[in-house]
Design a protein around this motif. Structure first.
Motif, PDB file in Angstrom:
ATOM      1  N   UNK A  84       0.825  -1.210   0.000  1.00 21.56           N
ATOM      2  CA  UNK A  84       0.000   0.000   0.000  1.00 21.56           C
ATOM      3  C   UNK A  84       0.863   1.267   0.000  1.00 21.56           C
ATOM      4  N   UNK A  85       0.365   2.301  -0.636  1.00 22.52           N
ATOM      5  CA  UNK A  85       1.070   3.586  -0.640  1.00 22.52           C
ATOM      6  C   UNK A  85       1.103   4.112   0.794  1.00 22.52           C
ATOM      7  N   UNK A  86       2.255   4.625   1.214  1.00 20.12           N
ATOM      8  CA  UNK A  86       2.394   5.173   2.551  1.00 20.12           C
ATOM      9  C   UNK A  86       2.577   4.127   3.636  1.00 20.12           C
ATOM     10  N   UNK A  87       2.963   2.911   3.255  1.00 21.98           N
ATOM     11  CA  UNK A  87       3.170   1.852   4.239  1.00 21.98           C
ATOM     12  C   UNK A  87       4.213   2.303   5.262  1.00 21.98           C
ATOM     13  N   UNK A  88       3.974   1.981   6.518  1.00 22.10           N
ATOM     14  CA  UNK A  88       4.907   2.378   7.571  1.00 22.10           C
ATOM     15  C   UNK A  88       6.038   1.356   7.686  1.00 22.10           C
ATOM     16  N   UNK A  89       7.078   1.752   8.411  1.00 25.63           N
ATOM     17  CA  UNK A  89       8.197   0.840   8.643  1.00 25.63           C
ATOM     18  C   UNK A  89       7.754  -0.415   9.374  1.00 25.63           C
ATOM     19  N   UNK A  90       6.866  -0.257  10.336  1.00 26.23           N
ATOM     20  CA  UNK A  90       6.354  -1.412  11.069  1.00 26.23           C
ATOM     21  C   UNK A  90       5.562  -2.365  10.186  1.00 26.23           C
ATOM     22  N   UNK A  91       4.753  -1.795   9.299  1.00 24.08           N
ATOM     23  CA  UNK A  91       3.975  -2.636   8.371  1.00 24.08           C
ATOM     24  C   UNK A  91       4.891  -3.338   7.372  1.00 24.08           C
ATOM     25  N   UNK A  92       5.889  -2.615   6.880  1.00 21.44           N
ATOM     26  CA  UNK A  92       6.843  -3.226   5.950  1.00 21.44           C
ATOM     27  C   UNK A  92       7.599  -4.349   6.643  1.00 21.44           C
ATOM     28  N   UNK A  93       7.902  -4.168   7.916  1.00 26.53           N
ATOM     29  CA  UNK A  93       8.589  -5.209   8.678  1.00 26.53           C
ATOM     30  C   UNK A  93       7.769  -6.503   8.693  1.00 26.53           C
ATOM     31  N   UNK A  94       6.464  -6.380   8.812  1.00 26.45           N
ATOM     32  CA  UNK A  94       5.603  -7.577   8.779  1.00 26.45           C
ATOM     33  C   UNK A  94       5.702  -8.285   7.433  1.00 26.45           C
ATOM     34  N   UNK A  95       5.718  -7.521   6.348  1.00 22.64           N
ATOM     35  CA  UNK A  95       5.864  -8.108   5.013  1.00 22.64           C
ATOM     36  C   UNK A  95       7.221  -8.797   4.864  1.00 22.64           C
ATOM     37  N   UNK A  96       8.263  -8.197   5.430  1.00 23.62           N
ATOM     38  CA  UNK A  96       9.601  -8.784   5.343  1.00 23.62           C
ATOM     39  C   UNK A  96       9.690 -10.085   6.143  1.00 23.62           C
ATOM     40  N   UNK A  97       9.041 -10.110   7.287  1.00 24.64           N
ATOM     41  CA  UNK A  97       9.039 -11.356   8.082  1.00 24.64           C
ATOM     42  C   UNK A  97       8.292 -12.474   7.350  1.00 24.64           C
ATOM     43  N   UNK A  98       7.227 -12.106   6.659  1.00 30.23           N
ATOM     44  CA  UNK A  98       6.496 -13.096   5.864  1.00 30.23           C
ATOM     45  C   UNK A  98       7.386 -13.602   4.728  1.00 30.23           C
ATOM     46  N   UNK A  99       8.104 -12.688   4.082  1.00 32.00           N
ATOM     47  CA  UNK A  99       9.028 -13.078   3.010  1.00 32.00           C
ATOM     48  C   UNK A  99      10.138 -13.988   3.549  1.00 32.00           C
ATOM     49  N   UNK A 100      10.631 -13.683   4.749  1.00 32.52           N
ATOM     50  CA  UNK A 100      11.675 -14.511   5.365  1.00 32.52           C
ATOM     51  C   UNK A 100      11.144 -15.924   5.600  1.00 32.52           C
ATOM     52  N   UNK A 101       9.886 -16.024   5.990  1.00 32.20           N
ATOM     53  CA  UNK A 101       9.272 -17.331   6.210  1.00 32.20           C
ATOM     54  C   UNK A 101       9.198 -18.169   4.953  1.00 32.20           C
ATOM     55  N   UNK A 102       9.103 -17.505   3.807  1.00 34.83           N
ATOM     56  CA  UNK A 102       9.044 -18.246   2.540  1.00 34.83           C
ATOM     57  C   UNK A 102      10.405 -18.803   2.146  1.00 34.83           C
ATOM     58  N   UNK A 103      11.466 -18.366   2.803  1.00 35.83           N
ATOM     59  CA  UNK A 103      12.823 -18.818   2.471  1.00 35.83           C
ATOM     60  C   UNK A 103      13.270 -20.028   3.273  1.00 35.83           C
ATOM     61  N   UNK A 104      12.472 -20.459   4.221  1.00 41.25           N
ATOM     62  CA  UNK A 104      12.898 -21.582   5.069  1.00 41.25           C
ATOM     63  C   UNK A 104      12.644 -22.916   4.429  1.00 41.25           C
TER      64      UNK A 104
END
Length: 104
Positions: A84-104
């Motif tokens: 989403x436009x204007x995503x916060x750092x905290x929200x982006x962090x959630x997306x990054x953790x989800x992406x990290x989960x896909x790498x396991x």
């Protein structure tokens, strides 16, 4: 040892068995969510978080492992069109953790 220190140590140990790329994304997410998580995420903040995470995580490994892990981590990043436009750092962090989960 305080409860916070115990929790941090448990988190560190639980992540050490993850692939290096996943470890990198988790640290980037931690940095984004720890530093002004309510502010809009910027490419500058993301770049700085990757730089700091790289020095913490990737520096322990040989160059070939560093390159492979960074390539995998970058490939797993969410597409800008999916954020989403204007995503916060905290929200982006959630997306990054989800992406990290896909790498396991």
């Amino acid at each position: 040892m305080t409860a916070q220190q115990q929790a941090d140590e448990h988190l560190r140990r639980s992540r050490q068995d993850l692939p290096v790329a996943a470890q990198l994304l988790h640290v980037v997410a931690d940095l984004l969510s720890d530093y002004q998580p309510e502010q809009p995420a910027t490419t500058t903040a993301l770049g700085m978080a990757f730089t700091a995470a790289g020095s913490e995580i990737l520096a322990k490994y040989p160059r070939a492992v560093q390159d492979h892990a960074l390539d995998r981590a970058l490939a797993a990043l969410p597409n800008e069109a999916n954020l989403p436009i204007g995503i916060t750092g905290g929200e982006l962090a959630l997306h990054l953790r989800k992406a990290a989960g896909s790498l396991t």
